[in-house]
Write a protein that holds these residues in place. Sequence first.
Motif, PDB file in Angstrom:
ATOM      1  N   GLN A 279      10.960   3.829  -1.252  1.00 62.01           N
ATOM      2  CA  GLN A 279      10.155   2.629  -1.157  1.00 62.01           C
ATOM      3  C   GLN A 279      11.062   1.432  -1.392  1.00 62.01           C
TER       4      GLN A 279
ATOM      5  N   VAL B  86      11.468  -2.486  -2.203  1.00 62.32           N
ATOM      6  CA  VAL B  86      10.664  -3.450  -2.940  1.00 62.32           C
ATOM      7  C   VAL B  86      11.266  -4.836  -2.757  1.00 62.32           C
TER       8      VAL B  86
ATOM      9  N   HIS C 103       6.020  -3.869  -0.776  1.00 67.29           N
ATOM     10  CA  HIS C 103       6.596  -2.526  -0.877  1.00 67.29           C
ATOM     11  C   HIS C 103       6.591  -1.910   0.516  1.00 67.29           C
TER      12      HIS C 103
END
Lengths: 163, 224
Positions: B93, B95, B110
Amino acid sequence: MGLESLISGEGFLTTKINDLVNWARKSALWPMPFGTACCAIEMMATFSGRYDISRFGAEVVRFSPRQSDLLIVSGRISIKMMPVLQKIYRQMPEPKWVISMGACASCGGVFDTYTLVQGVDQFIPVDVYVPGCPPRPESLLDAVFEIQQIIEGEKLDSGKHGS
Amino acid sequence: MTDERPDPADGAEEAPSTPEPAPAQHPVSAALTPALSSTILATLEHQGQTAFVVRSPDQRALLEHLRFEQNFEYLKDVTAIDFLGRDTVERFQLVYVLHRLTDHLTIRVHAWLSEEADEAPSVVDLWDLARWGERETHDMFGIVFDGNPDLRRLLMPEDYPAFPLLKDYPLKGRGERRQFPYLQPRGGEMVEGTPPPYPVTIGRGMHTPDYIEEVRRESRPKGE
Ligand code: SF4
């Protein structure tokens, strides 16, 4: 100091060349500070007025390895820094001594990770280890005394320093 | 403290009273175009901070919109999380933490990134600061940012053979920290030991199947 009144005129003194050289070396250690982390703060405190390492002849802090004979490794040495430290160690002229100050420099401390060398003594020779995290200035001073004792015991023709 | 947090006592009273049918939409998400809103998988609220979850490479269009239409002129950070062994949409992920200076509003974006894709669009042309964040993310996770002009290693040595923040990279490394010769003074000559060769690495410089299995096993909740 009144010395000149005792030795009036052209005095002379007898001694062993070994002792004379060692006395000169141990009384004028020129440290090369290699401060990479928090231990360096204590090292600075040791150099400055309150603890005043110059009382013991080691106040000429040189930031050039070519002018120094005592390497103080104070702080974490990462794998990116180790080649630099080795280069600096090589650049110092003989004779030279090394203090490994603090838990990190001596064994990696609490940082048992991929980035950190687990003790600089795996890669350069270390004469005195200082325990603590960080060691107090008194401990570093004590390490300097240890180095002075090591120097006192050295023989000029031992070959240790390339003679 | 000047930030306008709701009084905790108020919140405690309101929460059980009425289950709000339609929670007031966040001003940022209200201003999104329908095309962008449709890419958003979820909107998270935590500690008064909003986060939009999308799937890479959809974050590019969203970030462009937030930068130019909604004026988030400050990028606080770009980083990534490795969810190896967890039951998540994808393994990685990305960010992005954005900040708007006019009303001091911070939001996050995200973006799920699959292990196979391994490549994400760069946002260097939107925020210059992304150069550093993307370089660090590349250094630590091996994620390639397409369009970053200078994707060199940032923290690790240039010849480092792995991406250390991957969950399948052992914390103590693979022996990289022992890769130096030993110097010793002997007769004035420096004698060097020979350093052992860098350890063999697999795939993208990281893992063996056994090791992944081990990580998966260890990261399962206790009592399963
Ligand atoms: S031994 Fe402690 S004080 Fe010294 S560098 Fe390591 S963490 Fe810092």
